[in-house]
Structures are given as structure tokens and as C-alpha cells.
Design a protein around this motif. Structure first.
Motif, PDB file in Angstrom:
ATOM      1  N   ASN A   9      18.592  30.858  19.761  1.00  0.00           N
ATOM      2  CA  ASN A   9      18.938  29.435  19.813  1.00  0.00           C
ATOM      3  C   ASN A   9      17.871  28.640  20.556  1.00  0.00           C
ATOM      4  N   TYR A  10      17.348  29.217  21.622  1.00  0.00           N
ATOM      5  CA  TYR A  10      16.276  28.571  22.386  1.00  0.00           C
ATOM      6  C   TYR A  10      15.044  28.339  21.508  1.00  0.00           C
ATOM      7  N   LEU A  11      14.759  29.293  20.631  1.00  0.00           N
ATOM      8  CA  LEU A  11      13.604  29.174  19.752  1.00  0.00           C
ATOM      9  C   LEU A  11      13.840  28.194  18.603  1.00  0.00           C
ATOM     10  N   LEU A  12      15.054  28.178  18.038  1.00  0.00           N
ATOM     11  CA  LEU A  12      15.289  27.489  16.773  1.00  0.00           C
ATOM     12  C   LEU A  12      15.881  26.084  16.897  1.00  0.00           C
ATOM     13  N   ILE A  13      16.728  25.836  17.899  1.00  0.00           N
ATOM     14  CA  ILE A  13      17.390  24.528  17.973  1.00  0.00           C
ATOM     15  C   ILE A  13      16.407  23.372  18.162  1.00  0.00           C
ATOM     16  N   PRO A  14      15.415  23.474  19.064  1.00  0.00           N
ATOM     17  CA  PRO A  14      14.504  22.327  19.234  1.00  0.00           C
ATOM     18  C   PRO A  14      13.785  21.920  17.955  1.00  0.00           C
ATOM     19  N   ASP A  15      13.435  22.889  17.087  1.00  0.00           N
ATOM     20  CA  ASP A  15      12.685  22.584  15.863  1.00  0.00           C
ATOM     21  C   ASP A  15      13.566  22.388  14.638  1.00  0.00           C
ATOM     22  N   TYR A  16      14.682  23.127  14.569  1.00  0.00           N
ATOM     23  CA  TYR A  16      15.504  23.118  13.353  1.00  0.00           C
ATOM     24  C   TYR A  16      16.910  22.578  13.570  1.00  0.00           C
ATOM     25  N   GLY A  17      17.215  22.122  14.759  1.00  0.00           N
ATOM     26  CA  GLY A  17      18.495  21.484  15.017  1.00  0.00           C
ATOM     27  C   GLY A  17      19.691  22.393  14.792  1.00  0.00           C
ATOM     28  N   ILE A  18      20.762  21.822  14.245  1.00  0.00           N
ATOM     29  CA  ILE A  18      21.999  22.595  14.087  1.00  0.00           C
ATOM     30  C   ILE A  18      21.862  23.673  13.011  1.00  0.00           C
ATOM     31  N   SER A  19      20.964  23.495  12.035  1.00  0.00           N
ATOM     32  CA  SER A  19      20.722  24.550  11.043  1.00  0.00           C
ATOM     33  C   SER A  19      20.103  25.773  11.708  1.00  0.00           C
ATOM     34  N   GLY A  20      19.225  25.546  12.657  1.00  0.00           N
ATOM     35  CA  GLY A  20      18.633  26.651  13.404  1.00  0.00           C
ATOM     36  C   GLY A  20      19.661  27.398  14.217  1.00  0.00           C
ATOM     37  N   ALA A  21      20.609  26.665  14.821  1.00  0.00           N
ATOM     38  CA  ALA A  21      21.670  27.316  15.590  1.00  0.00           C
ATOM     39  C   ALA A  21      22.533  28.182  14.684  1.00  0.00           C
ATOM     40  N   ALA A  22      22.857  27.689  13.488  1.00  0.00           N
ATOM     41  CA  ALA A  22      23.680  28.455  12.557  1.00  0.00           C
ATOM     42  C   ALA A  22      22.947  29.700  12.066  1.00  0.00           C
ATOM     43  N   PHE A  23      21.647  29.566  11.782  1.00  0.00           N
ATOM     44  CA  PHE A  23      20.872  30.725  11.334  1.00  0.00           C
ATOM     45  C   PHE A  23      20.812  31.787  12.429  1.00  0.00           C
ATOM     46  N   ALA A  24      20.621  31.353  13.667  1.00  0.00           N
ATOM     47  CA  ALA A  24      20.589  32.294  14.789  1.00  0.00           C
ATOM     48  C   ALA A  24      21.912  33.041  14.896  1.00  0.00           C
ATOM     49  N   SER A  25      23.025  32.317  14.780  1.00  0.00           N
ATOM     50  CA  SER A  25      24.342  32.955  14.868  1.00  0.00           C
ATOM     51  C   SER A  25      24.541  33.948  13.730  1.00  0.00           C
ATOM     52  N   MET A  26      24.097  33.597  12.533  1.00  0.00           N
ATOM     53  CA  MET A  26      24.250  34.504  11.392  1.00  0.00           C
ATOM     54  C   MET A  26      23.515  35.818  11.633  1.00  0.00           C
ATOM     55  N   VAL A  27      22.280  35.728  12.067  1.00  0.00           N
ATOM     56  CA  VAL A  27      21.494  36.943  12.316  1.00  0.00           C
ATOM     57  C   VAL A  27      22.162  37.814  13.371  1.00  0.00           C
ATOM     58  N   VAL A  28      22.631  37.183  14.436  1.00  0.00           N
ATOM     59  CA  VAL A  28      23.249  37.924  15.529  1.00  0.00           C
ATOM     60  C   VAL A  28      24.505  38.644  15.061  1.00  0.00           C
ATOM     61  N   PHE A  29      25.383  37.953  14.341  1.00  0.00           N
ATOM     62  CA  PHE A  29      26.646  38.569  13.937  1.00  0.00           C
ATOM     63  C   PHE A  29      26.454  39.644  12.872  1.00  0.00           C
ATOM     64  N   ILE A  30      25.447  39.515  12.022  1.00  0.00           N
ATOM     65  CA  ILE A  30      25.168  40.576  11.057  1.00  0.00           C
ATOM     66  C   ILE A  30      24.703  41.835  11.781  1.00  0.00           C
ATOM     67  N   ILE A  31      23.783  41.685  12.730  1.00  0.00           N
ATOM     68  CA  ILE A  31      23.317  42.842  13.505  1.00  0.00           C
ATOM     69  C   ILE A  31      24.473  43.465  14.275  1.00  0.00           C
ATOM     70  N   TYR A  32      25.261  42.634  14.896  1.00  0.00           N
ATOM     71  CA  TYR A  32      26.395  43.073  15.711  1.00  0.00           C
ATOM     72  C   TYR A  32      27.369  43.913  14.895  1.00  0.00           C
ATOM     73  N   ASN A  33      27.778  43.404  13.734  1.00  0.00           N
ATOM     74  CA  ASN A  33      28.748  44.130  12.916  1.00  0.00           C
ATOM     75  C   ASN A  33      28.151  45.370  12.273  1.00  0.00           C
ATOM     76  N   PHE A  34      26.867  45.319  11.950  1.00  0.00           N
ATOM     77  CA  PHE A  34      26.223  46.500  11.381  1.00  0.00           C
ATOM     78  C   PHE A  34      26.289  47.680  12.351  1.00  0.00           C
ATOM     79  N   PHE A  35      25.962  47.439  13.601  1.00  0.00           N
ATOM     80  CA  PHE A  35      25.975  48.529  14.574  1.00  0.00           C
ATOM     81  C   PHE A  35      27.394  48.997  14.880  1.00  0.00           C
ATOM     82  N   ARG A  36      28.372  48.102  14.804  1.00  0.00           N
ATOM     83  CA  ARG A  36      29.754  48.544  15.014  1.00  0.00           C
ATOM     84  C   ARG A  36      30.217  49.458  13.886  1.00  0.00           C
ATOM     85  N   VAL A  37      29.833  49.150  12.657  1.00  0.00           N
ATOM     86  CA  VAL A  37      30.170  50.023  11.531  1.00  0.00           C
ATOM     87  C   VAL A  37      29.537  51.397  11.711  1.00  0.00           C
ATOM     88  N   VAL A  38      28.282  51.409  12.154  1.00  0.00           N
ATOM     89  CA  VAL A  38      27.578  52.684  12.367  1.00  0.00           C
ATOM     90  C   VAL A  38      28.285  53.514  13.435  1.00  0.00           C
TER      91      VAL A  38
END
Length: 499
Positions: free
Chosen positions: A385-414
Motif C-alpha cells: 500500500n505504501y508503494l502503490l497508493i501515492p501513485d495509483y490511488g484507491i486502485s493501487g490499494a485494491a491491487f495490493a489487497s488482492m495480491v496479499v489475500f491470494i498469497i495468504y489463502n494459497f499458503f493456508r491451502v498448502v
């Protein structure tokens, strides 16, 4: 699964009724009735802060209820004082958190004062809102352990939203000023806690007296240790969900929070079936662990995943294929949330596709791993979020959250696959994805119709027909096909054997 299906269906019906009201509130009415986006953003910011505040105060007791209540359950002995423990310790935690909250006020002023001054002005409104949020969380966890979920769904998903609508209408029509509107808004969020107490009294399950056996049912060292990990896990999970809003408020202001949370809320419809089923699945998972019935748990894992994916993918298609129509019904500035809908929608789809992995981990003796991943994800979401919000605004925040939750759930499945030799996927999962792509293609080929409501109706019917027809034809979900057969028979029509 029958109990889950019955109560899950009722919860889902109530949740969707509440979702309709929530959509009317947050998407159609609130942006028009609350003309200042900063005031609208403040209401959502207060709710987000109250959620994390209450998680700090709860000290992990919502998870303790799911895991340990089967050992305490004994109505004749008033469940061995379990509700007393559920309430007294978190309320003590609330007192400590409130003290810290007051002491941290200067730091909050420094962080939010420039771009979000309303967050500073109404800082102390968070305390009563957090108290009643905590109380409802605890009572809701206790009632879930009793397999009583329908009334709670009605209170949280339906009644609370109706009361919020009343408070906004009072403000929009000039009956109250903004300060009194916030009082009414907090009251709407608080009323459901009082009704929960009345409901427990009616059930004769409101056992709030201590019991001499409450420290002997299970080893308290084990409960405290589990509670500590659950507390840290819940807090870190809440922080992950809150960081984006806090950083948006810091960099962009509360109007950015309004635009972001509106897009976020629109995608929350995708999760309604999952929430309805998970409320009743949670105590059943605990019972399976207690009985050591991992075969039944594995079946539940796959069945829940399939059902959630079937409904969730259809809802995502309905939302994304109509995204332009949705924003046409709202003030122009809210269209900034277009890619918030895309990224958060994909995030929620992956969450559904990975099933009840988090519930399994938290209920098992491997619950510590969920905490470790939460802490890692908390650091990752803050950095992205620190990297993406200043340049990409709320779309950057949403993209950051998507990446985080995909990684998070992938490792839980494993982890669940490694420790318990079960995973949620099958050929039906791939079939659902392929069918969704075909249905999206059908919508993409349909030209934009001249009338807005006509386009929404025709496009939605087309998506549903293609998606549902292929789903039934290929027998992807036994639940869907059996449901159609039973419905036909109920209305006196012949049983269709090929279904």
C-alpha cells in the motif's frame, strides 16, 4: 451437512435481503443523501476502526468459543460458566484498550490531521461504537456455538442496515445535524447487541454467573495459549483489512475512503453465501476435530468449496459485467472505484475457491501457523500500500489487497493439505471456472442496450441462463441439480431423472 444446508440457506436469504438494503444504502442513497464525501467516508472509517478496536479487546475469545465450547456444553450446568468467561475477560481487555486509545490520540492527530480532519474531530465517537461492536461479536460467537445463527444474521445483515438507513434519512431531511446523525448511526450499530441479550434470555441460555468448574473443563494453560495466538491472529487479520483504509485516509483523505469502501462493499455480495454457511460450519468443524472424524471434515471442506464457488462466480459475473451500469446510477466521482471492484472481486473469488481452510487451521492444533501468515501478510500489505497508493490511488490499494489475500489463502491451502491430507479442489472447480469464462464471453458479445435498466436485466438474464444451463447440463454441482429436481416435484411436475 443437513444442518449446515438448512441454516445456511436461511442465513443466505436473510443476508441477501440485507445485501439489497445495504446496496440501496451504500450505493444508491448514502452517496446522494450525504452530499459531502468526507462525511460519508467518516462513517465507514469509524466502523472500520471499531472493528479493529474490538478485536484487540476480544483477546481471541471469539475463536475460543468455536474451539472449546463443545467441551463446556452442558445446559444443566449452565455450560460450566462459559459465557461468563466469554464476557468478563474481553470487557477487561476493552478497558485496557480504551486507555491506550486515549493515550494515542496525539499520534492519530498527527497522522490524519492534514487530509482527514473529521477523523480527528470525531475521534472519541469510536469508543462507544467499539464497545457495542465487541459485545455483539462475543454474543454472536456464543450463539454460533449453540447452533443459533439465523436470528444473528437477521440482526446484523438486515435490521442494522434498516436502522442505519433511518439515521441517514433523518440527517438528509434536516431533522438532526451531523453530530446527532453520528449518535443515531452508533445507536443503529448498538441496538443489535441489546436484542441479542433479549434473544439469549428468551432461549434461557444467558448464563452469566461464574461456575466453579469453568477452569477445570479443559486445561486453562491450553485455553490461554490458544487465546493468545487467536488474539494475535485476529488482530493481525483485522489490521490487514484496515491498513488500506487508514493509508487512503492519510494520503487521499476521507473522500477516497468513501470511493474505495463503496467499491469494496459492492463486491461483498460475492461472500454472502459463504458467510451464511460458515456461521454454522464453524461449530461443526470443531465437533469433527473433537471426534477425530477427518473423513467427514474432508467431505465438508470440498462440499463447502463447491457450493461457495458456484454462487460466488455467478455473483462476480453479475457485478463485473454490469459495472458500467452500476456506476451510471451513482455520482460521477464514485467511478474511481471501478478497479477496486475488479481486484477485490477476484480476491474474494480466490477466497471462496480455497474453502474453509482458515477455519480448519484455527480449530486444529496447528492454529499457530495462521498467526505466522497473518503477521507476514500484515507487513506485506502495509508495504505494498505504501508503494502503490501515492501513485495509483484507491486502485493501487485494491491491487495490493488482492495480491496479499491470494498469497495468504494459497499458503493456508498448502498447510491444510500437508497437515491433514485434504484439499478443496476437484474437477468440478475447473469446470466452474471454464463455465464462468463462457458466460463472461456471452455478456461481452452482447452490445450495450440503449436503456440502462433494460441492459442490466437482459445482461443478467443472459449470464444466468448460460452459466446455470451449463452448470446443470454438466452436473457440476449435485446440490443444484438435486434442488431443481425437488422443486419440480414439489410443484407437481414430473421428476427429471437425467438431472
Amino acid at each position: 451437512m443437513d444442518v449446515i444446508r438448512k441454516q445456511g440457506l436461511l442465513n443466505t436469504i436473510i443476508s441477501y435481503a440485507g445485501m439489497v438494503i445495504g446496496y440501496v444504502n451504500l450505493v444508491l442513497l448514502f452517496p446522494v443523501l450525504i452530499t459531502d464525501p468526507n462525511e460519508l467516508g467518516l462513517t465507514r472509517f469509524l466502523v472500520a476502526v471499531a472493528a479493529i478496536y474490538s478485536q484487540f479487546a476480544a483477546l481471541g475469545f471469539t475463536n475460543i468459543s468455536a474451539r472449546y465450547f463443545p467441551y463446556f456444553r452442558n445446559r444443566d450446568k449452565e455450560h460450566n460458566g462459559f459465557l461468563f468467561l466469554m464476557l468478563i475477560i474481553p470487557l477487561a481487555g476493552f478497558a485496557v484498550v480504551t486507555l491506550l486509545f486515549v493515550l494515542l490520540q496525539p499520534a492519530v492527530v498527527d497522522y490524519f490531521g492534514k487530509n482527514s480532519p473529521l477523523a480527528v474531530e470525531y475521534y472519541y465517537y469510536i469508543i462507544p461504537l467499539s464497545f457495542f461492536t465487541l459485545l455483539f461479536m462475543l454474543l454472536d460467537a456464543y450463539l454460533r456455538s449453540l447452533y443459533k445463527t439465523v436470528v444473528q444474521s437477521f440482526l446484523k445483515d438486515f435490521l442494522e442496515r434498516v436502522l442505519m438507513l433511518v439515521s441517514v434519512v433523518c440527517y438528509a431531511w434536516g431533522w438532526v445535524d451531523f453530530k446527532w446523525f453520528l449518535v443515531l448511526f452508533i445507536g443503529a450499530n448498538s441496538a443489535i447487541s441489546f436484542i441479542s441479550i433479549v434473544y439469549l434470555l428468551w432461549l434461557r441460555q444467558f448464563f452469566v454467573t461464574p461456575n466453579r468448574n469453568m477452569f477445570q473443563v479443559v486445561p486453562m494453560k491450553e485455553v490461554v495459549q490458544y487465546g493468545l495466538y487467536s488474539f494475535l491472529g485476529n488482530v493481525s487479520s483485522s489490521v490487514i483489512s484496515f491498513i488500506d483504509q487508514a493509508m487512503i485516509a492519510h494520503y487521499l483523505g476521507l473522500d477516497g475512503v468513501a470511493y474505495y469502501t463503496t467499491g469494496y462493499f459492492i463486491t461483498s455480495a460475492i461472500m454472502v453465501p459463504s458467510r451464511g454457511l460458515n456461521k454454522i460450519a464453524s461449530p461443526q468443524v470443531a465437533d469433527y476435530f473433537k471426534a477425530g472424524n477427518f473423513k467427514a471434515l474432508g467431505r465438508l471442506y470440498k462440499n463447502m468449496t463447491r457450493v461457495n464457488m458456484v454462487v460466488g462466480f455467478l455473483l462476480f459475473l453479475g457485478i463485473w459485467c454490469n459495472v458500467d451500469n452500476i456506476f451510471a446510477l451513482m455520482p460521477k466521482d464514485f467511478s474511481q472505484g471501478r478497479y477496486v471492484i475488479l481486484f477485490m472481486g477476484l480476491s474474494r473469488l480466490f477466497d471462496l475457491a480455497t474453502g474453509i481452510n482458515g477455519m480448519i487451521l484455527l480449530t486444529s492444533h496447528k492454529y499457530r501457523y495462521d498467526l505466522y501468515f497473518n503477521l507476514l501478510m500484515m507487513a506485506l500489505v502495509a508495504y505494498t500500500n505504501y508503494l502503490l497508493i501515492p501513485d495509483y490511488g484507491i486502485s493501487g490499494a485494491a491491487f495490493a489487497s488482492m495480491v496479499v489475500f491470494i498469497i495468504y489463502n494459497f499458503f493456508r491451502v498448502v498447510l491444510v493439505a500437508r497437515f491433514f491430507k485434504m484439499q478443496p479442489f476437484g474437477w468440478d472447480s475447473l469446470q466452474i471456472v471454464v463455465i464462468s469464462i463462457v458466460a463472461f464471453g456471452a455478456s461481452w458479445l452482447l452490445p450495450q442496450l440503449p436503456h440502462l435498466l433494460l441492459d442490466i436485466a437482459v445482461r443478467s438474464v443472459l449470464i444466468t441462463a448460460v452459466y446455470g444451463g451449463l452448470l446443470v447440463a454438466f452436473k457440476v454441482s449435485p446440490e443444484v441439480n438435486n434442488g431443481i429436481r425437488k422443486t419440480l416435484v414439489r410443484f407437481g411436475l414430473p421428476d427429471v431423472k437425467w438431472l
